[in-house]
Design an enzyme around this catalytic site. Structure first.
Site, PDB file in Angstrom:
ATOM      1  N   ASP A  35       0.782  -1.368   0.190  1.00 16.74           N
ATOM      2  CA  ASP A  35       0.195  -0.303  -0.189  1.00 16.74           C
ATOM      3  C   ASP A  35       0.652   0.947   0.268  1.00 16.74           C
ATOM      4  OD1 ASP A  35      -2.360   1.618   0.400  1.00 16.74           O
ATOM      5  OD2 ASP A  35      -3.352   0.460   1.674  1.00 16.74           O
ATOM      6  N   ASP A  36       0.689   1.952  -0.791  1.00 17.44           N
ATOM      7  CA  ASP A  36       0.677   3.550  -1.105  1.00 17.44           C
ATOM      8  C   ASP A  36       3.308   3.272  -1.043  1.00 17.44           C
ATOM      9  OD1 ASP A  36      -1.354   4.583  -0.968  1.00 17.44           O
ATOM     10  OD2 ASP A  36      -0.656   6.261   1.215  1.00 17.44           O
ATOM     11  N   CYS A  73      -6.294   3.354  -3.951  1.00 16.86           N
ATOM     12  CA  CYS A  73      -5.815   1.780  -3.402  1.00 16.86           C
ATOM     13  C   CYS A  73      -7.329   0.827  -3.728  1.00 16.86           C
ATOM     14  CB  CYS A  73      -5.537   1.888  -2.137  1.00 16.86           C
ATOM     15  SG  CYS A  73      -7.203   3.575  -0.736  1.00 16.86           S
ATOM     16  N   ARG A  77      -7.486  -2.534  -6.571  1.00 22.03           N
ATOM     17  CA  ARG A  77      -8.244  -3.579  -6.120  1.00 22.03           C
ATOM     18  C   ARG A  77      -8.899  -3.999  -7.036  1.00 22.03           C
ATOM     19  NH1 ARG A  77      -5.026  -3.852  -0.821  1.00 22.03           N
ATOM     20  NH2 ARG A  77      -3.821  -1.566  -0.804  1.00 22.03           N
ATOM     21  N   LYS A 131      -6.053  -5.889   4.086  1.00 20.08           N
ATOM     22  CA  LYS A 131      -6.984  -4.427   3.839  1.00 20.08           C
ATOM     23  C   LYS A 131      -7.724  -5.499   1.812  1.00 20.08           C
ATOM     24  CE  LYS A 131      -6.296  -0.241   1.498  1.00 20.08           C
ATOM     25  NZ  LYS A 131      -6.395   0.662   1.556  1.00 20.08           N
ATOM     26  N   HIS A 133     -11.426  -3.295   0.970  1.00 24.68           N
ATOM     27  CA  HIS A 133     -11.591  -1.968   1.118  1.00 24.68           C
ATOM     28  C   HIS A 133     -12.012  -1.571  -0.400  1.00 24.68           C
ATOM     29  CE1 HIS A 133     -10.585   2.835   0.758  1.00 24.68           C
ATOM     30  NE2 HIS A 133     -11.456   2.641   1.447  1.00 24.68           N
ATOM     31  N   HIS A 226       1.229   2.161   3.929  1.00 26.61           N
ATOM     32  CA  HIS A 226       0.060   3.220   4.067  1.00 26.61           C
ATOM     33  C   HIS A 226       0.210   4.110   5.723  1.00 26.61           C
ATOM     34  CE1 HIS A 226      -3.937   5.235   4.042  1.00 26.61           C
ATOM     35  NE2 HIS A 226      -3.820   5.053   3.421  1.00 26.61           N
ATOM     36  N   ASP A 332      -0.765  -1.006  -4.564  1.00 26.25           N
ATOM     37  CA  ASP A 332      -1.537  -0.474  -5.371  1.00 26.25           C
ATOM     38  C   ASP A 332      -0.965   0.987  -6.205  1.00 26.25           C
ATOM     39  OD1 ASP A 332      -1.247   1.290  -2.652  1.00 26.25           O
ATOM     40  OD2 ASP A 332      -3.069   0.667  -1.864  1.00 26.25           O
ATOM     41  N   ASN A 333      -0.436   1.883  -5.595  1.00 26.50           N
ATOM     42  CA  ASN A 333      -0.465   3.035  -6.423  1.00 26.50           C
ATOM     43  C   ASN A 333       0.983   3.511  -5.509  1.00 26.50           C
ATOM     44  OD1 ASN A 333      -2.912   3.910  -3.942  1.00 26.50           O
ATOM     45  ND2 ASN A 333      -0.862   4.282  -3.763  1.00 26.50           N
ATOM     46  N   LYS A 393       0.812   9.332  -5.844  1.00 22.72           N
ATOM     47  CA  LYS A 393      -1.034   9.024  -5.397  1.00 22.72           C
ATOM     48  C   LYS A 393      -1.463   9.877  -5.953  1.00 22.72           C
ATOM     49  CE  LYS A 393      -3.368   6.911  -1.962  1.00 22.72           C
ATOM     50  NZ  LYS A 393      -3.322   6.498  -0.385  1.00 22.72           N
TER      51      LYS A 393
END
Length: 743
Positions: A35-36, A73, A77, A131, A133, A226, A332-333, A393
Site C-alpha cells: 500500500d502506497d 487503493c 484493488r 486490507k 477496501h 500506508h 497499489d499506487n 498517488k
C-alpha cells in the site's frame, strides 16, 4: 412389502458428485499487495531500504518496469480482483463514498466476478488476509450487508480490515464476517503486519493439513506502507541516519542504481522537484532531523513488512509448496502526498484544523512510529519514493500510476532475475493469471451474467522479453486528473481541484523515449495530442468515467448525510458489539448530546462510551470519583466534574456539545439533567473523528483519554443515547484543503 422396497433401492448404484478439479499442474497463487509504496522503494528497484525477501523473489523471477495501477487503493484493488477497469465495475474512486453514478458506487458490481469467484469452481481454496477496501464503508457495520465482504466475493476465509487504513497496534479487525478485538497491544509487542503473516501461515498450514494437493489463492494485503507509519522503534532508529544526505542526493543515487540494474533506460533523468518541494539544503537542521525520522519510520515499516513476508515465503519452502507457487509482489499506487510539505507526527489534529507546528513536531520526534502517532512523511520523501517519476498517488503522472511488480514461480517461469519493459496494467492481472493457470473467465457467476474481461494477458511477456505490449489503449482518471497510454505514447492532464476541466492543460510524452515524462511534446505534435485526448474521451464514455468529479471532501460529506438520512437519535444498549467508525453518529461540526443511563453503587469507574484511539476521538468516562469527557484531536480537551456527593442508584450522566456561531464550542457535563461543569472546546471534530470505531462500557486497546485500556465500566450501563442536532456546518471544504488521507 418393505423387503421389496429395500430391494428396489438396493439395486441402484450409489453416486457421489465429482469435485471440482483444477487443470493439471495448476499453480498456487500468492498475491502480496503493498500500500502506497513507490516505484523505487524495493531494494530490487533501486532503494537501500532492506527488502531481502522481495529481492530474492526478483532474483528468482521477473521484475516489470512498465506495470501501471490506477493511482488509488480501492480502485486498483477493484481492477486487480476483477480484470476490468475500476469505473466499469463501479469503483471509480474510493470505497468511502457513492456518488450516485454507475461508475462511482464504491462497490464491485455483481457482473464483475472476482478472481476468487473465478478460481473456486476449479478446485481452488481462496484466502484473503489484510486490507479489503472495495465495499462501501457504511456497509461494514453489524447489519452489513456482507455480500460485498471477502466471503461474499469468493473467498473462503478472511482475516483483516475493511477500511483504507488502520492503527498497526490496535487494528480494526474482522474474522470472516465478524469484527473481533485487537489481539494485542503496543505494550505486548503486537504489530498488525506480524499478525497478518501469522494468519497467512495459519491458513496455509490448515490448507496443507486438510488437502495438500489442492491449489490455493492467497491475497495478502498488509497495511504497509500506508499511514500511519508505525514500526518497531529500534528499526526506526536504524534508519535515522540512513537518509541524512536528503532527498535530492537519494533520488540521484536511486536513478543511478536503476540504470545499472537495467530497470530504466540510460537516458532517463529525474524530473524537476515536484510542486512545493524545496531542495534539501533549503531546510534548517531541525526540519532535516524531523524529515529524516519520518522517512525512517516509512523505511522501517517497509523493512518490517518484508521480514514478515519472508516468514510466509519460508513456510512455503517448509511445506514443499514453493516450487509450484506463483508469487506476485506489487503496490497499489505510488507513494502518498498526504503528508504535505512538512509531514505529520499525528495527522489527526491537522485533519481537524488543529495546527501541528514545527516546534511541536520536533518536541514529539521520539514518538514517531509509536502508538499515539499518525505519522506520514513529507512531499520530498514521497517524491523520492517515486524516483524517477513525477507527482504522487492520486495523480495520473508516472509517480501515481507506475509501480513495482515482481513475479516468481520456480516451476513455471524460467527467467531468473530478468526485467520486462512491456506496458501492463492492474486490469491485466486476472487475464494473465487465468492464462497461466489454464482456465477461462466464466460467462455466469452465481446466476449473474458477467461482463467481458477488459484487461489483456501479459503471459507472453513473462515468457519472452521481446513479446509486444498490449495493443489496446489504457485510460486513467482520478479526482479529475486524466491520462491515456497507447502504443508507447501518453497524454496526461493534471487537474487543479475546483477549476474547470476545460482549462486543464494536456501534456504529451513518448514513453518509449522518455521514461520520466520530462519532455512535453504537446506543442510540437498537436495532432498526436488531439488524437490521444479524443481517444481518452471515447474510453471514458465506454467505461463509465463520466461525469468527471474532482471533489474530495464534499463527497465524504454527502455520503455521511445520505447514510444519516432523517435519523437524529442513536441508542446503544448494553451488550452491543463494536461499531466501525463509518456507521457511528456523525458528530462533526455540530451540536449533540450523549446520555449514559447507568446504575451506580459507589466508587464506580470506567468508560461509558469511547470512539477512536490515542491519536483522535472522544471518550465519556468516570475516574477518580469524577465524570469526564475528552475530545482528543492530538490535544486532550477534558471537561470534568467531581461526583463525591452522588448517591448510589440509577442516574443519567450526560455530555452536551453546543456549537456557537462565534467562539469555541461549549462542552457541558450534566447529572440527571443538572449542569455540573462547563468548558470551552477550542478544537472539535471538523473532518474526521477516527479510523477506529465505537464501543460502550470500555475502550478497546488504544485509549482515547488518560486511562489504561480497556478501562471497563464497573457500574451497570443500561444504554447510551446519542442525539444530534441539525446545525452542522460545512466541513467539506476543509477536508479538501488538508487532502484527507482516506483511501
Amino acid at each position: 412389502m418393505n423387503g421389496e422396497r429395500n430391494a428396489r433401492f438396493a439395486a441402484q448404484a450409489p453416486h457421489w458428485p465429482r469435485r471440482a478439479q483444477p487443470p493439471a499442474g495448476a499453480p498456487n497463487v500468492l498475491v502480496i499487495l503493498f500500500d502506497d509504496v513507490g516505484f523505487s522503494d524495493f531494494g530490487c528497484y533501486g532503494s537501500t531500504i532492506s527488502t531481502p525477501n522481495i529481492d530474492r523473489l526478483a532474483a528468482s523471477g521477473l521484475r516489470f518496469s512498465g506495470f501501471h495501477t490506477t493511482a488509488m487503493c480501492s480502485t486498483t484493488r477493484a481492477a486487480l480482483l476483477t480484470g476490468r477497469n475500476h469505473h466499469s465495475v463501479g469503483v471509480g474512486c474510493l470505497a468511502n463514498f457513492d456518488s450516485g453514478f454507475p461508475g462511482y458506487r464504491g462497490k464491485i458490481c455483481r457482473e464483475a466476478g472476482t478472481l476468487a469467484e473465478m478460481l473456486r469452481p476449479h478446485g481452488y481454496s481462496t484466502y484473503m488476509v489484510g486490507k479489503w477496501h472495495v465495499v462501501p464503508v457504511d456497509e461494514t457495520g453489524p447489519r452489513g450487508p456482507v455480500d460485498g465482504w471477502p466471503l461474499g466475493r469468493g473467498f473462503d476465509r478472511f482475516y483483516g480490515f475493511m477500511d483504507a487504513e488502520t492503527d498497526q497496534y490496535a487494528p480494526e479487525l474482522v474474522l470472516d464476517n465478524t469484527p473481533i478485538p485487537s489481539p494485542g497491544s503496543y505494550e505486548s509487542g503486537y504489530h498488525l503486519t506480524a499478525d497478518l503473516a501469522d494468519q497467512a501461515i495459519r491458513y496455509l498450514a490448515d490448507h496443507v493439513a486438510a488437502e495438500p494437493d489442492a491449489p490455493f489463492l492467497m491475497w495478502l494485503a498488509p497495511g504497509a506502507c500506508h499511514a500511519p507509519h508505525q514500526a518497531p522503534r529500534n528499526l526506526i532508529m536504524h534508519y535515522d541516519r540512513h537518509f541524512e544526505h536528503g532527498w535530492d542526493e537519494e533520488r540521484d543515487a536511486r536513478l543511478a542504481r536503476q540504470k545499472t540494474m537495467g530497470l530504466v533506460p540510460d537516458n532517463a533523468a529525474v524530473p524537476p522537484l515536484n510542486d512545493f518541494v524545496q531542495p534539501w539544503a533549503a531546510h534548517g537542521e531541525d526540519e532535516r532531523r524531523l524529515f529524516r525520522r519520518l522517512q525512517g519510520a516509512y523505511a522501517a515499516m517497509l523493512d518490517h513488512a518484508d521480514h514478515h513476508i519472508g516468514r510466509v515465503l519460508d513456510f512455503l519452502q517448509t511445506a514443499d509448496l514453493a516450487e509450484n507457487t506463483l508469487v506476485i509482489v506489487m503496490s497499489d499506487n505510488g507513494a502518498s502526498q498526504e503528508g504535505l510539505a512538512q509531514g505529520f507526527v499525528n495527522a489527526m489534529g491537522p485533519y481537524n484544523m488543529r495546527p501541528e507546528l514545527m516546534a511541536e513536531k520536533i518536541e514529539r520526534i521520539d514518538d514517531i512510529g509509536g502508538p499515539d502517532t499518525h505519522s506520514n512523511f513529507p512531499f520530498g520523501w514521497a517524491m523520492n519514493a517515486n524516483t524517477p517519476l513525477k507527482r504522487y498517488k492520486q495523480n495520473t503522472h508516472g509517480g501515481g500510476i507506475r509501480d513495482p511488480l515482481v513475479m516468481s514461480w520456480p516451476k513455471g517461469i524460467a527467467a531468473r532475475g530478468e526485467i520486462r519493459h512491456q506496458f501492463a496494467h492492474a486490469v491485466d492481472l486476472v487475464p494473465t493469471l487465468l492464462d497461466l493457470i489454464g482456465v477461462t473467465a466464466p460467462d455466469v457467476i452465481n446466476g449473474v451474467a458477467q461482463m467481458p474481461l477488459e484487461g489483456e494477458s501479459f503471459a507472453k511477456a513473462i515468457a519472452a522479453p521481446d513479446a509486444p505490449s498490449r495493443s489496446s489503449p489504457q485510460y486513467f482518471e482520478m479526482f479529475g486528473h486524466r491520462g491515456i497510454v497507447h502504443e508507447g505514447w501518453k497524454a496526461v492532464a493534471f487537474h487543479p481541484p475546483g477549476t474547470a476541466f476545460e482549462s486543464d492543460r494536456w501534456e504529451l510524452y513518448h514513453l518509449d523515449e522518455d521514461f520520466s515524462e520530462i519532455h512535453d511534446l504537446s506543442d510540437e505534435m498537436p495532432e498526436k495530442l488531439d488524437e490521444l485526448v479524443s481517444l481518452w474521451w471515447d474510453e471514458a464514455e465506454k467505461h463509465q468515467v463520466l461525469p468527471l468529479d474532482d471533489r474530495f471532501g464534499p463527497r465524504f460529506a454527502e455520503n455521511a448525510a445520505r447514510r444519516l438520512g432523517d435519523r437524529r437519535v442513536f441508542t446503544f444498549h448494553k451488550g452491543m458489539g463494536h461499531l466501525p467508525t463509518d456507521v457511528t453518529p456523525d458528530l462533526r461540526s455540530r451540536s449533540y448530546r450523549i446520555d449514559a443511563h447507568v446504575s451506580l453503587k459507589g466508587g464506580d469507574e470506567g468508560v461509558l462510551v469511547a470512539h477512536g484511539d490515542a491519536t483522535c476521538g472522544y471518550s465519556f468516562y468516570l475516574k477518580d470519583s469524577a465524570l469526564h469527557h475528552d475530545i482528543n484531536v492530538g490535544q486532550h480537551q477534558i471537561v470534568s466534574a467531581q461526583l463525591n456527593d452522588l448517591a448510589a442508584g440509577a442516574h443519567v450522566l450526560s455530555y452536551r456539545a453546543i456549537r456557537q456561531e462565534s467562539g469555541p464550542m461549549q462542552g457541558v457535563l450534566l447529572v440527571d439533567d443538572k449542569e455540573v461543569a462547563r468548558a470551552d472546546i477550542v478544537f472539535g471534530f471538523v473532518n474526521f473523528i477516527s479510523w477506529s470505531g465505537l464501543d460502550i462500557g470500555h475502550d478497546r486497546s488504544s485509549p482515547v483519554s488518560l486511562y489504561p485500556a480497556p478501562f471497563r465500566f464497573t457500574g451497570e450501563l443500561a444504554k447510551i443515547v446519542v442525539t444530534i442536532e441539525d446545525d452542522q456546518t460545512d466541513h467539506a471544504e476543509g477536508a479538501a484543503q488538508v487532502v484527507l488521507a482516506r483511501e
